[in-house]
Design a protein around this motif. Structure first.
Motif, mmCIF file in Angstrom:
data_model
loop_
_atom_site.group_PDB
_atom_site.id
_atom_site.type_symbol
_atom_site.label_atom_id
_atom_site.label_comp_id
_atom_site.label_asym_id
_atom_site.label_seq_id
_atom_site.Cartn_x
_atom_site.Cartn_y
_atom_site.Cartn_z
ATOM 1 N N ASN A 83 7.703 -5.568 -3.516
ATOM 2 C CA ASN A 83 6.721 -4.575 -3.865
ATOM 3 C C ASN A 83 6.052 -3.848 -3.011
ATOM 4 O O ASN A 83 5.302 -4.950 -2.286
ATOM 5 N N ILE A 84 6.039 -2.604 -2.566
ATOM 6 C CA ILE A 84 5.363 -2.427 -1.247
ATOM 7 C C ILE A 84 3.759 -1.994 -1.522
ATOM 8 O O ILE A 84 3.195 -1.387 -0.870
ATOM 9 N N ALA A 85 3.423 -2.333 -2.868
ATOM 10 C CA ALA A 85 2.027 -1.941 -3.483
ATOM 11 C C ALA A 85 1.550 -0.461 -2.875
ATOM 12 O O ALA A 85 2.288 0.326 -3.047
ATOM 13 N N SER A 86 0.433 -0.412 -2.257
ATOM 14 C CA SER A 86 -0.241 1.045 -2.172
ATOM 15 C C SER A 86 0.673 1.759 -0.995
ATOM 16 O O SER A 86 0.277 2.935 -1.008
ATOM 17 N N ASN A 87 1.638 1.240 -0.170
ATOM 18 C CA ASN A 87 2.589 2.046 0.387
ATOM 19 C C ASN A 87 3.075 2.955 -0.508
ATOM 20 O O ASN A 87 3.798 4.065 -0.078
ATOM 21 N N SER A 88 3.467 2.859 -1.760
ATOM 22 C CA SER A 88 3.877 3.780 -2.606
ATOM 23 C C SER A 88 3.295 5.121 -2.824
ATOM 24 O O SER A 88 3.724 6.055 -3.174
ATOM 25 N N LYS A 89 1.789 5.046 -2.413
ATOM 26 C CA LYS A 89 1.106 6.172 -2.653
ATOM 27 C C LYS A 89 1.511 7.310 -1.586
ATOM 28 O O LYS A 89 1.613 8.617 -2.032
ATOM 29 N N GLN A 90 2.066 6.924 -0.673
ATOM 30 C CA GLN A 90 2.546 8.203 0.269
ATOM 31 C C GLN A 90 3.923 8.675 -0.121
ATOM 32 O O GLN A 90 4.185 9.859 -0.049
ATOM 33 N N THR A 316 -0.184 -6.613 -3.243
ATOM 34 C CA THR A 316 -0.666 -6.756 -4.818
ATOM 35 C C THR A 316 -0.146 -8.260 -5.092
ATOM 36 O O THR A 316 0.925 -8.596 -4.696
ATOM 37 N N GLU A 317 -0.918 -9.140 -5.618
ATOM 38 C CA GLU A 317 -0.522 -10.595 -5.687
ATOM 39 C C GLU A 317 -0.165 -10.951 -4.340
ATOM 40 O O GLU A 317 -0.915 -10.897 -3.218
ATOM 41 N N GLY A 318 1.296 -11.623 -4.230
ATOM 42 C CA GLY A 318 1.717 -12.000 -2.848
ATOM 43 C C GLY A 318 2.383 -11.142 -2.190
ATOM 44 O O GLY A 318 2.845 -11.575 -1.177
ATOM 45 N N TYR A 319 2.410 -10.048 -2.572
ATOM 46 C CA TYR A 319 3.250 -8.882 -1.927
ATOM 47 C C TYR A 319 2.268 -8.291 -0.666
ATOM 48 O O TYR A 319 0.958 -7.984 -1.015
ATOM 49 N N ASN A 338 6.467 -11.469 1.084
ATOM 50 C CA ASN A 338 5.959 -11.969 -0.377
ATOM 51 C C ASN A 338 5.280 -13.406 -0.111
ATOM 52 O O ASN A 338 5.209 -14.016 -1.190
ATOM 53 N N ALA A 339 4.580 -13.557 0.956
ATOM 54 C CA ALA A 339 3.783 -14.787 0.893
ATOM 55 C C ALA A 339 2.335 -14.932 1.133
ATOM 56 O O ALA A 339 1.502 -15.629 1.383
ATOM 57 N N GLY A 340 1.800 -13.562 0.653
ATOM 58 C CA GLY A 340 0.285 -13.342 0.938
ATOM 59 C C GLY A 340 -0.253 -13.258 2.038
ATOM 60 O O GLY A 340 0.654 -13.115 3.130
ATOM 61 N N GLY A 341 -1.706 -13.458 2.324
ATOM 62 C CA GLY A 341 -2.357 -13.620 3.429
ATOM 63 C C GLY A 341 -2.481 -12.367 4.228
ATOM 64 O O GLY A 341 -2.042 -11.239 3.893
ATOM 65 N N LEU A 342 -3.019 -12.504 5.682
ATOM 66 C CA LEU A 342 -3.201 -11.345 6.405
ATOM 67 C C LEU A 342 -2.341 -11.217 7.635
ATOM 68 O O LEU A 342 -2.508 -10.505 8.423
ATOM 69 N N SER A 343 -1.168 -11.993 7.448
ATOM 70 C CA SER A 343 -0.563 -12.106 8.597
ATOM 71 C C SER A 343 0.199 -10.669 8.858
ATOM 72 O O SER A 343 0.577 -10.279 10.175
ATOM 73 N N GLY A 344 0.579 -9.913 8.170
ATOM 74 C CA GLY A 344 0.889 -8.710 8.465
ATOM 75 C C GLY A 344 0.198 -7.704 9.351
ATOM 76 O O GLY A 344 0.765 -6.969 10.369
ATOM 77 N N TYR A 345 -0.967 -7.736 9.178
ATOM 78 C CA TYR A 345 -1.716 -6.937 9.922
ATOM 79 C C TYR A 345 -1.678 -7.471 11.640
ATOM 80 O O TYR A 345 -1.743 -6.767 12.469
ATOM 81 N N GLU A 346 -1.694 -8.912 11.756
ATOM 82 C CA GLU A 346 -1.576 -9.296 13.125
ATOM 83 C C GLU A 346 -0.352 -9.128 13.499
ATOM 84 O O GLU A 346 -0.169 -8.697 14.817
#
Length: 543
Positions: A83-90, A316-319, A338-346
């Motif tokens: 689930n790509i969450a808010s990337n759906s907006k584009q 969204t949730e853990g996505y 699918n692991a939550g957290g802030l790792s993607g930004y880093e």
């Protein structure tokens, strides 16, 4: 310190195996560095992520790591869908512009022309304002929360939004990121296309692009092939954390790493027939007061250390998802988890700095030596969250109002201070401050907050049942141990802080602030409830 982390996580909704597929265009040392970044966040025995780099239209790096399904030990692959969450907006924005090109709508149209259920709205809202978050409508998630609802189908969400009658602000006067606009847009698309939003997104975007595994999902119970399940780690335990509120248009697209690579290639390809739409999506938003917002139609942009970037995150949730482009360098980075957290930004920004290290401008301003007292005061981030800022011994300190916190803010410039959270800072303006957290900015206005004092107030006049008829939300006010208490059958019980007869709040909670309304005899008629992304929702006192 812990309370600040919890509070900021509640305020925003955020971002964010190993098989090396292809790394010809990146030097080996760079591949090793990026691999080590991924491995510092994920391992093969836990929920994980997927990451890709596209340079000049070619995939130069692709890795997947961790488990799509922990129960059955199924590893993440490049065809696993998240689930790509808010990337759906584009993607919703692109579909809207395609429909505009077909003459089925105009983004300058009044949404009431397409959604007669909203004909009683007091202001005109354009489709474009739905797409750039300047519509002023309250957020779907906060509306569900005040009702105490934790699970909602798409139809239930739409019904709730059709009952909106009050605005947070007049359309075009401000920018407030939320999900309501794109959910309503999905309904407009359904109406004008005479097919479901999901069908049109598939026919006009996913199929032409060749995004074979992608789909929009409006039912959180739907079986989704190749799905990565959503997890959260709590006290060393892995917890299922499934999506519970269906908000397609704003969220709800499931896509694989391979599909998002195709999306990124189309976004950056200059000869793509969709390029005019992608360029329109990147046009800045200008408010009624001429303030410029670096957000277009479902996408953000800014200059990062001298590099112009176009990006959006989703959570969204853990996505978690993140898509970033550096157009002048023909570079795209894609992250899924699918692991939550802030790792993607880093992972995204550390990789960007490795790839474009010769192009970075690391400008460091000298520490500010001037008078800090002008920054002192109480700042309202939202109706339930206030910050205290004060100067002491030529240093600036921060604390959450109503607590004993005292945290020194390191100075990095004349009006810029490092904050306690990672990837965050405070930027002071003349009568406000901006909390920059990851790539979101939240404005907090300096306010005069009276002292809490209920010694001379008759609490009995507030006792009663209060109902918001638009959303059928009901709260009770009662007295327990000489304190005025808010009670809800699902959301629980809260003690009100009393500032005056008419203004009370619950600090650092979902509930927020209430402003009471009285008749000429001083009897309570009801109150207006305000909180983050929700302003002035009227609750009538019932006899």
């Amino acid at each position: 310190m812990k309370t600040i982390y919890i509070k900021c996580i509640l305020i925003i909704i955020l971002l964010i195996q190993p098989i090396l597929i292809n790394a010809q265009s990146i030097r080996a040392i760079d591949s090793e560095k990026i691999t080590s970044i991924l491995e510092s966040h994920f391992d093969k025995k836990n929920p994980g992520g997927a990451f890709a780099i596209i340079q000049k239209g070619k995939v130069t790096f692709k890795k997947t790591m961790g488990l799509a399904n922990v129960e059955y030990q199924i590893p993440i692959a490049d065809t696993t869908v998240f689930n790509i969450a808010s990337n759906s907006k584009q993607m919703t924005s692109l579909l809207t512009l395609i429909l505009q090109g077909e003459g089925k709508l105009s983004i300058n149209d009044d949404i009431r022309d397409y959604l007669p259920e909203l004909k009683e709205l007091p202001y005109k809202v354009t489709i474009k304002q739905l797409m750039n978050h300047t519509h002023g409508l309250p957020n779907v998630d906060e509306l569900a929360q005040i009702k105490g609802i934790k699970k909602m189908t798409y139809e239930e969400v739409i019904t709730m939004l059709f009952n909106i009658r009050q605005f947070n602000f007049k359309p075009g006067n401000d920018y407030q990121y939320n999900n309501t606009g794109f959910v309503l847009l999905s309904k407009i698309i359904t109406n004008v296309g005479e097919k479901t939003f999901q069908e049109q997104l598939k026919e006009k975007v996913f199929d032409p692009f060749g995004m074979d595994y992608s789909q929009a999902v409006d039912n959180y119970n739907q079986v989704i092939p190749h799905k990565a399940y959503s997890y959260t780690s709590i006290e060393n335990n892995i917890i299922n954390n499934s999506v519970k509120i269906s908000t397609i248009g704003s969220s709800g697209v499931y896509a694989s790493l391979n599909d998002l690579i195709v999306w990124a290639k189309n976004f950056t390809r200059k000869n793509s027939k969709y390029q005019k739409h992608f360029k329109r999506m990147q046009k800045e938003t200008i408010l009624n007061n001429n303030r410029v917002i670096e957000y277009g139609l479902g996408i953000q942009f800014e200059n990062y250390k001298g590099i112009d970037i176009v990006f959006h995150g989703g959570g969204t949730e853990g996505y978690r998802s993140y898509i970033l482009h550096a157009p002048k360098h023909d570079l795209s980075l894609i992250f899924l988890s699918n692991a939550g957290g802030l790792s993607g930004y880093e992972i995204i920004y550390d990789s960007l700095e490795i790839l474009l290290k010769d192009n970075l401008i690391n400008k460091k301003e000298p520490s500010y030596k001037g008078d800090l007292s002008s920054y002192e005061g109480i700042y309202e981030l939202n109706a339930s969250t206030y910050y205290n800022i004060w100067e002491e011994d030529n240093s600036l300190y921060f604390g959450t109002h109503g607590t004993s916190e005292k945290i020194m803010l390191p100075k990095t410039g004349k009006n810029v201070f490092d904050f306690v959270l990672p990837y965050s800072k405070l930027i002071f303006n003349e009568d406000s401050l901006d909390l920059r957290f990851l790539d979101f900015s939240f404005r907090a206005k300096k306010v005069d907050l009276p002292t809490i004092d209920n010694s001379n107030i008759d609490l009995t006049k507030y006792i009663g049942i209060y109902k918001n008829k638009d959303h059928n939300a009901i709260y009770e006010l009662t007295i327990i141990d000489n304190k005025l208490i808010v009670k809800h059958t699902i959301n629980g019980t809260f003690s009100l802080n009393i500032y005056s007869e008419s203004m009370m709040n619950v600090i650092n909670s979902y509930f927020g602030k209430i402003d009471f309304i009285f008749n000429s005899e001083g009897e309570v008629l009801g109150f207006n409830l305000s909180r983050q992304n929700l302003v002035g929702q009227f609750f009538e006192k019932k006899d």
